[in-house]
Design a protein around this motif. Structure first.
Motif, short mmCIF file in Angstrom:
data_model
loop_
_atom_site.label_atom_id
_atom_site.label_comp_id
_atom_site.label_asym_id
_atom_site.label_seq_id
_atom_site.Cartn_x
_atom_site.Cartn_y
_atom_site.Cartn_z
N ARG A 48 0.82 -1.21 0.00
CA ARG A 48 0.00 0.00 0.00
C ARG A 48 0.86 1.27 0.00
NH1 ARG A 48 -3.38 -0.03 4.70
NH2 ARG A 48 -4.77 1.36 3.59
N GLY A 49 2.14 1.12 -0.38
CA GLY A 49 3.05 2.26 -0.46
C GLY A 49 3.23 2.91 0.90
N ALA A 50 3.02 4.22 0.96
CA ALA A 50 3.21 4.96 2.20
C ALA A 50 2.24 4.54 3.30
CB ALA A 50 3.06 6.46 1.93
N GLU A 51 1.18 3.82 2.94
CA GLU A 51 0.20 3.38 3.95
C GLU A 51 0.51 2.02 4.54
OE1 GLU A 51 -3.63 3.73 2.12
OE2 GLU A 51 -3.68 5.90 2.44
N GLY A 52 1.56 1.34 4.04
CA GLY A 52 1.96 0.08 4.65
C GLY A 52 1.84 -1.13 3.75
N LEU A 53 1.75 -2.30 4.40
CA LEU A 53 1.77 -3.59 3.71
C LEU A 53 0.75 -4.54 4.31
CD1 LEU A 53 5.61 -3.86 4.07
CD2 LEU A 53 4.48 -3.72 1.87
N ARG A 54 0.27 -5.46 3.46
CA ARG A 54 -0.57 -6.57 3.93
C ARG A 54 0.11 -7.87 3.51
NH1 ARG A 54 -6.23 -3.81 2.22
NH2 ARG A 54 -6.44 -2.54 4.08
N PHE A 55 0.03 -8.88 4.39
CA PHE A 55 0.74 -10.13 4.18
C PHE A 55 -0.15 -11.34 4.35
CE2 PHE A 55 3.46 -7.12 6.48
CZ PHE A 55 4.60 -7.07 5.70
N THR A 56 0.23 -12.43 3.70
CA THR A 56 -0.23 -13.75 4.11
C THR A 56 0.86 -14.30 5.01
OG1 THR A 56 0.73 -14.76 2.15
CG2 THR A 56 -1.60 -14.21 2.05
N VAL A 57 0.45 -15.10 5.98
CA VAL A 57 1.36 -15.61 7.00
C VAL A 57 1.34 -17.12 6.98
CG1 VAL A 57 1.78 -15.70 9.49
CG2 VAL A 57 0.94 -13.58 8.46
N THR A 58 2.53 -17.72 6.98
CA THR A 58 2.68 -19.16 7.20
C THR A 58 3.87 -19.35 8.15
OG1 THR A 58 4.08 -19.40 5.24
CG2 THR A 58 1.72 -19.87 4.96
N GLY A 59 4.07 -20.57 8.56
CA GLY A 59 5.14 -20.87 9.51
C GLY A 59 4.52 -21.36 10.81
N ALA A 60 4.91 -20.77 11.93
CA ALA A 60 4.35 -21.15 13.22
C ALA A 60 2.86 -20.80 13.32
CB ALA A 60 5.12 -20.49 14.36
N LEU A 61 2.45 -19.84 12.51
CA LEU A 61 1.05 -19.44 12.43
C LEU A 61 0.64 -19.38 10.97
CD1 LEU A 61 1.08 -16.39 14.91
CD2 LEU A 61 0.30 -18.71 15.41
N VAL A 62 -0.65 -19.49 10.70
CA VAL A 62 -1.16 -19.33 9.34
C VAL A 62 -2.32 -18.35 9.41
CG1 VAL A 62 -2.70 -21.35 9.50
CG2 VAL A 62 -1.98 -20.51 7.27
N GLY A 63 -2.27 -17.33 8.52
CA GLY A 63 -3.32 -16.32 8.53
C GLY A 63 -2.90 -15.10 7.75
N THR A 64 -3.23 -13.91 8.30
CA THR A 64 -2.90 -12.65 7.63
C THR A 64 -2.30 -11.67 8.63
OG1 THR A 64 -5.08 -11.70 8.02
CG2 THR A 64 -4.77 -12.89 5.94
N SER A 65 -1.62 -10.69 8.09
CA SER A 65 -1.01 -9.65 8.90
C SER A 65 -1.05 -8.34 8.13
CB SER A 65 0.43 -10.02 9.24
OG SER A 65 1.04 -8.98 9.98
N GLU A 66 -0.94 -7.24 8.86
CA GLU A 66 -0.90 -5.93 8.22
C GLU A 66 -0.06 -4.99 9.07
OE1 GLU A 66 -3.81 -2.33 6.63
OE2 GLU A 66 -4.72 -4.14 7.47
N ILE A 67 0.70 -4.16 8.38
CA ILE A 67 1.37 -3.02 9.00
C ILE A 67 0.75 -1.80 8.31
CG2 ILE A 67 3.53 -1.80 9.41
CD1 ILE A 67 4.93 -4.57 9.02
N TRP A 68 -0.02 -1.03 9.05
CA TRP A 68 -0.71 0.13 8.50
C TRP A 68 -0.05 1.37 9.07
CZ3 TRP A 68 -5.36 2.53 11.23
CH2 TRP A 68 -5.80 3.67 10.56
N LEU A 69 0.33 2.30 8.21
CA LEU A 69 0.97 3.53 8.63
C LEU A 69 0.00 4.69 8.47
CD1 LEU A 69 4.43 2.96 6.95
CD2 LEU A 69 3.74 2.45 9.30
#
Length: 149
Positions: A48-69
């Motif tokens: 999302r550029g200056a507004e951050g990122l959204r992710f899919t998550v795998t590994g020890a957990l499975v789901g989604t994540s977001e860093i919103w600025l």
């Protein structure tokens, strides 16, 4: 009684008295993601550029994540969201059920680690700025003039 599925739903934020563009550059660095959650594989599905990122998550957990600025005052608020389930060891995309106490321990441990990493980011990006100082020096103000001398 069988264990029920319990989702890890973590929300945290920190204000950084730093130019939002500097914060954006820092959170776009994959090395910071690894420090934030070293046991997770994050795959960007929306930059999302200056507004951050959204992710899919795998590994020890499975789901989604977001860093919103969010620009705020003379800096930015970094909001971190993680919505995921625990996975089976060796099967990083397969959710497993946790007992409520285990889920609480997982969430607490992950929440504390996330808060520490957000504060490390704050310390690094705000280095050299005394508490109470603005993130960016204010523009020079015109001086009052009483006319020609």
């Amino acid at each position: 009684m069988s264990p029920s599925p319990v989702q890890i739903d973590l929300v945290d934020e920190v204000f950084l008295a730093v130019d939002p563009a500097v914060v954006s550059t820092a959170v776009h660095d994959p090395a910071w993601w690894r420090a934030l959650w070293p046991d997770l594989e994050l795959t960007v599905f929306q930059d999302r550029g200056a507004e951050g990122l959204r992710f899919t998550v795998t590994g020890a957990l499975v789901g989604t994540s977001e860093i919103w600025l969010e620009p705020w005052g003379d800096g930015a608020v970094a909001h971190v969201f993680l919505r995921a389930d625990a996975t089976h060891r060796g099967r990083p995309a397969e959710a497993r059920r946790l007992r409520p106490r285990a889920a609480t321990r997982w969430a607490r441990r992950r929440s504390l680690h996330t808060k520490r990493q957000l504060n490390v980011l704050k310390d690094v990006l705000e280095a050299g700025r005394a508490p109470g100082e603005p993130a960016v020096a204010p523009p020079p103000q015109p001086t009052a003039s009483t006319g020609p001398t």
